[in-house]
Design a protein around this motif. Sequence first.
Motif: not given
Lengths: 269, 323
Positions: B159-161, B233-239
């Motif tokens: 989920y993170l990546f 992933g959570v960390i890159l989704v906003a991109a």
Amino acid sequence: MRSTMRSDHRDDADEATTESNENRPSVVELADVSFGYTSTPVVEDISVSIDAGEYVAVVGPNGSGKSTLMQLLLGLLEPDTGTAELFGVDATAFDDGARVGYVAQRAGTSREMPITVREVVKMGRFPHVGFGRLSAADWRIVDRAIDTVGMSAFADRRITQLSGGQRQRAFIARALAGEADLLVLDEPTVGVDTESVDAFYGLLDSLHAEGITVLLIEHDLQAVTEHAERVICLNGEIYFDGPSAEFTDSAALARAFGTGAQSLAGGNG
Amino acid sequence: MTLAFAGGVYEAFVPVLELWYWLLTQLYHLTGLELISPEYTFMYRAILVGLCVGVIAPLIGTFLVHRQLALIGDALAHTAFAGVAVGLFLNGVFELGVSPYLTAVVVAVIAALLIELISEATDAYNDVSMAIVLSTGFALGTVLISLNAGGLAVGINQYLFGNLSTVSAENAVIMLGLFSVIVATVALTRNQLLYVTFDETAAAVSGLPVAWYNRIMVMLTALVVVGAMQIMGVILVAAMLVVPVAGATQVSRSFSESLLVSIVLAELAVVLGIGISYYAGATAGGVIVLVAVGIYVLSVLAGKVRQTAAPDETRELDSISHD
């Protein structure tokens, strides 16, 4: 019906303007309106009536409550006391948005938004089409509005590529596309070069001549006295409400803006 | 399982998924590309989810970026992470068998509304309310994971990546559902969303309930974030909400064109990113974002070239018509 006068000029001004406006329906009606963002009122006990077809300018020093007054009469703010009506309806409940065209100071906040003049002007049709698409007839109205303000050559240009004066013309075109009866402009010429300001006021004059009610909030006293037929001078309360020709030599001008303001307004003082 | 959410809706989307399998199988027979071999049906689902993300992320991102809310995706992704943690926690403790993506949808939508509520109730800047919700979401997620570390820590990385190989049929169907809701809502309210995005005060004067459209926008953002989280992933989704839109803004001449161009750029990033990550054995989310950033840089250069080559734009205004 006219406003409740506070200055010496207001009774005289009332008589002069009531006669010519007596058959016009009221567009804006504020009665004993007070409003404050905190316990201190920004505007207090304001009563103003604007009839269809009038060209009215609201002037006042910084912090005098001009923009607050505008938001009250557009229903964007609810008065603490008193009543505000737009086209005979409580302003906060007014839902015929197509009748009002609004031009803000430096409207369109997104600096880089890739949006063309035609896309901006078509927004004027949104209150008419709701969730639907613009019809061929709607697009004809949009193109006519763009033509009216002299922006046809710029219709497909990104609005961010235009000068301040050109942008404001596009926003007026949006109001025209909505077939608005009332045009409300909040300091529309801030940051606009002198030549464009002259052309802008020429456009407002011609729209007023065609019967559109114009309510202008403006800091440029000379422009106001040259173009508007009626001036409301505000500084928390109404100092003056009458013909613009009388405003230039009024005591209210000096009271609101200080001595020497007459020269800014093109008066004799 | 996703029975609580899907039910009949799930059944309705299964034929779409089967049609997609069939299409890619035919494409494999035509091209022989290993990436779409019928042996790797997980890639079929990952590509489907990726293509859906390539439409819905820039579709919503276009409105967000031009409202200067580019970072709201990041805030909601962190709360979606909390939602995943809630789902995993419930499954671990109560054995409910609920999909963590569904709990992520619920928590992210609630968080989206909270952002609006905090801004409206306290007059705080939007970025302040976003920061509060972001921090709360991530804190909640980490606490829930730490409470049940043995069972959760192993699965949380996906989920993170993001992870292409973990896109299940159920999750692909959830994405198809989210895709349908988002595209249909934007198609219906495109006029209103454009007006509110461009000139909120004028939109309010024209009679639009601006606060409601703001809420719709943040809720749609929450749905996009949860949908894209599977592979990004959570960390890159906003991109994906921001980078293709930023690229499209550089080269587009109109708003409608920018919507279309941003979707094309996003799809390009997704397809190239999934392809490169498959053959390089790298994390798909990271590769997709790097490709998207590369496309953005090219768009900036293209925009500068176009600006330099543009004709003189100092024409006089037409005269004012008095018809």
